[in-house]
Design a protein around this motif. Sequence first.
Motif, PDB file in Angstrom:
ATOM      1  N   TRP A  95       0.845  -1.180   0.000  1.00  0.00           N
ATOM      2  CA  TRP A  95       0.000   0.000   0.000  1.00  0.00           C
ATOM      3  C   TRP A  95       0.895   1.250   0.000  1.00  0.00           C
ATOM      4  O   TRP A  95       1.856   1.313  -0.753  1.00  0.00           O
ATOM      5  CB  TRP A  95      -1.012  -0.020   1.151  1.00  0.00           C
ATOM      6  CG  TRP A  95      -2.132  -1.012   0.950  1.00  0.00           C
ATOM      7  CD1 TRP A  95      -2.354  -2.155   1.665  1.00  0.00           C
ATOM      8  CD2 TRP A  95      -3.185  -0.980  -0.030  1.00  0.00           C
ATOM      9  NE1 TRP A  95      -3.461  -2.836   1.192  1.00  0.00           N
ATOM     10  CE2 TRP A  95      -3.994  -2.131   0.136  1.00  0.00           C
ATOM     11  CE3 TRP A  95      -3.527  -0.095  -1.061  1.00  0.00           C
ATOM     12  CZ2 TRP A  95      -5.112  -2.406  -0.660  1.00  0.00           C
ATOM     13  CZ3 TRP A  95      -4.643  -0.372  -1.851  1.00  0.00           C
ATOM     14  CH2 TRP A  95      -5.413  -1.511  -1.640  1.00  0.00           C
ATOM     15  N   SER A  96       0.631   2.230   0.835  1.00  0.00           N
ATOM     16  CA  SER A  96       1.319   3.519   0.701  1.00  0.00           C
ATOM     17  C   SER A  96       2.777   3.514   1.139  1.00  0.00           C
ATOM     18  O   SER A  96       3.453   4.537   0.996  1.00  0.00           O
ATOM     19  CB  SER A  96       0.561   4.605   1.472  1.00  0.00           C
ATOM     20  OG  SER A  96      -0.640   4.937   0.815  1.00  0.00           O
ATOM     21  N   TYR A 154     -11.495   6.883   1.750  1.00  0.00           N
ATOM     22  CA  TYR A 154     -11.723   5.486   1.387  1.00  0.00           C
ATOM     23  C   TYR A 154     -13.119   4.999   1.764  1.00  0.00           C
ATOM     24  O   TYR A 154     -13.390   3.807   1.684  1.00  0.00           O
ATOM     25  CB  TYR A 154     -10.663   4.594   2.048  1.00  0.00           C
ATOM     26  CG  TYR A 154      -9.294   4.745   1.438  1.00  0.00           C
ATOM     27  CD1 TYR A 154      -8.879   3.916   0.411  1.00  0.00           C
ATOM     28  CD2 TYR A 154      -8.422   5.734   1.891  1.00  0.00           C
ATOM     29  CE1 TYR A 154      -7.619   4.055  -0.158  1.00  0.00           C
ATOM     30  CE2 TYR A 154      -7.168   5.888   1.319  1.00  0.00           C
ATOM     31  CZ  TYR A 154      -6.774   5.047   0.303  1.00  0.00           C
ATOM     32  OH  TYR A 154      -5.531   5.196  -0.266  1.00  0.00           O
ATOM     33  N   SER A 246       0.806   3.200  -4.102  1.00  0.00           N
ATOM     34  CA  SER A 246       0.111   2.089  -3.458  1.00  0.00           C
ATOM     35  C   SER A 246       0.677   0.696  -3.688  1.00  0.00           C
ATOM     36  O   SER A 246       0.451  -0.179  -2.847  1.00  0.00           O
ATOM     37  CB  SER A 246      -1.358   2.058  -3.939  1.00  0.00           C
ATOM     38  OG  SER A 246      -2.018   3.275  -3.715  1.00  0.00           O
ATOM     39  N   HIS A 315      -1.852   1.607   4.038  1.00  0.00           N
ATOM     40  CA  HIS A 315      -3.233   1.287   4.378  1.00  0.00           C
ATOM     41  C   HIS A 315      -3.320  -0.068   5.087  1.00  0.00           C
ATOM     42  O   HIS A 315      -2.570  -0.999   4.795  1.00  0.00           O
ATOM     43  CB  HIS A 315      -4.045   1.268   3.082  1.00  0.00           C
ATOM     44  CG  HIS A 315      -5.485   0.927   3.222  1.00  0.00           C
ATOM     45  ND1 HIS A 315      -6.375   1.694   3.941  1.00  0.00           N
ATOM     46  CD2 HIS A 315      -6.210  -0.118   2.724  1.00  0.00           C
ATOM     47  CE1 HIS A 315      -7.574   1.156   3.865  1.00  0.00           C
ATOM     48  NE2 HIS A 315      -7.508   0.049   3.149  1.00  0.00           N
ATOM     49  N   ASP A 316      -4.237  -0.159   6.035  1.00  0.00           N
ATOM     50  CA  ASP A 316      -4.503  -1.402   6.772  1.00  0.00           C
ATOM     51  C   ASP A 316      -3.344  -1.840   7.658  1.00  0.00           C
ATOM     52  O   ASP A 316      -3.229  -3.022   8.003  1.00  0.00           O
ATOM     53  CB  ASP A 316      -4.880  -2.544   5.824  1.00  0.00           C
ATOM     54  CG  ASP A 316      -6.370  -2.562   5.488  1.00  0.00           C
ATOM     55  OD1 ASP A 316      -7.131  -1.784   6.100  1.00  0.00           O
ATOM     56  OD2 ASP A 316      -6.775  -3.357   4.614  1.00  0.00           O
ATOM     57  N   SER A 338      -8.537   0.995   9.971  1.00  0.00           N
ATOM     58  CA  SER A 338      -8.162   2.288  10.545  1.00  0.00           C
ATOM     59  C   SER A 338      -8.768   2.511  11.915  1.00  0.00           C
ATOM     60  O   SER A 338      -8.221   3.278  12.730  1.00  0.00           O
ATOM     61  CB  SER A 338      -8.578   3.415   9.598  1.00  0.00           C
ATOM     62  OG  SER A 338      -9.971   3.392   9.374  1.00  0.00           O
TER      63      SER A 338
END
Length: 367
Positions: A95-96, A154, A246, A315-316, A338
């Motif tokens: 992800w990020s 999101y 991402s 993310h996550d 989150s």
Amino acid sequence: MSDLVITTQPLAPLPGQPAGTPWPGERWPTGTGPGVPGLDGLLDRAFDPSGPLRDTYAVVVVRGGRLVHERYGGTLPRFEGPGKPVHPKTALLSWSMAKSMLHAVVGMLVADGRLDPRAPADVPEWRTPGDPRGSITLADLLAMRDGLDYAEDYEDPASSDVLQMLYGPGRSDMARFAADRSLAAPPGSRFNYSTGTSMVVSGIVARVLGPGDPYRAFLDERLFGPLGMSSAVASFDDAGTWVAGSYVHATARDFARFGLLYLRDGVWEGRRILPGGWVDDGRTPRSVDPDDGHLYGHHWWTRDDPFGTFWASGHDGQYIDICPALDLVLVRMGRTGSDRSPALRAWRDEVIGAVAATVRGGGAGEP
């Protein structure tokens, strides 16, 4: 209140590879000696299937350049059939955290004389005379202070630019989709964390290197290959731009290699991979995120703690924490929503604190 950070505090020194400790090759050098008190219990909590940190897939702890702890668990969900069990060779999604890898790529091109962070960003959509976006610099983009009107949401697909870009009409040419956003604020005047901004940067890189295969080859030859990140695979959109906001798949150990590169000031096996000062460029705080108070540099998060900690975040609950004062890299991969981010942040703090306690207690050598 301004979200701009101006600091004169010195950054924590970045330690070199200890004498006698080999760099990671096909295998990681492993640690010897006493462990970190309480770490096993912290790992148990991370992998508790009913706890707040549930769906942790991997934890890797590197200290003094050695792999000293790792654990794997859980299953990757599939559309059909049972999940895929996670093990040391499982490629996991960044992800990020990929944004911080993009920072490395930009640094290489700066060293090559092919990019200038202080110059206006070369974005075709902004070249029309009088377009106020034409004053946005590459440094503004790296700092997430470009002023573009982009919603990193999101939850609501109708109002979310990031969901429209990754999965909707923008997915075939994400850099162009993001660059088409208008200004919501003057460039440099506000912080707005944005995957679209990273895609604009990746589009700039694609125009310098060439989209598709040339870009992919650069990643393999200049970043993944020298570090031995043999599992790393970057994903590209139809326009040939790396989805650098991402998408990188790699093992947890290979994400730890990337963290070690930054801990070692961009040097690997005695060879400078990143230009001198580029790691400091990433970890120098420039903004305060108004949503959570976290500090942001150039495509890296950072914090004001005794250990000089900075981190890549995805993310996550994907994290690469780098603590120069502790000579520590902590990788955590998983699928933690989150709503449980505060618990995960507290857990990471506890792990870092447990390692710090061994230093205060005289165990500053190998754990």
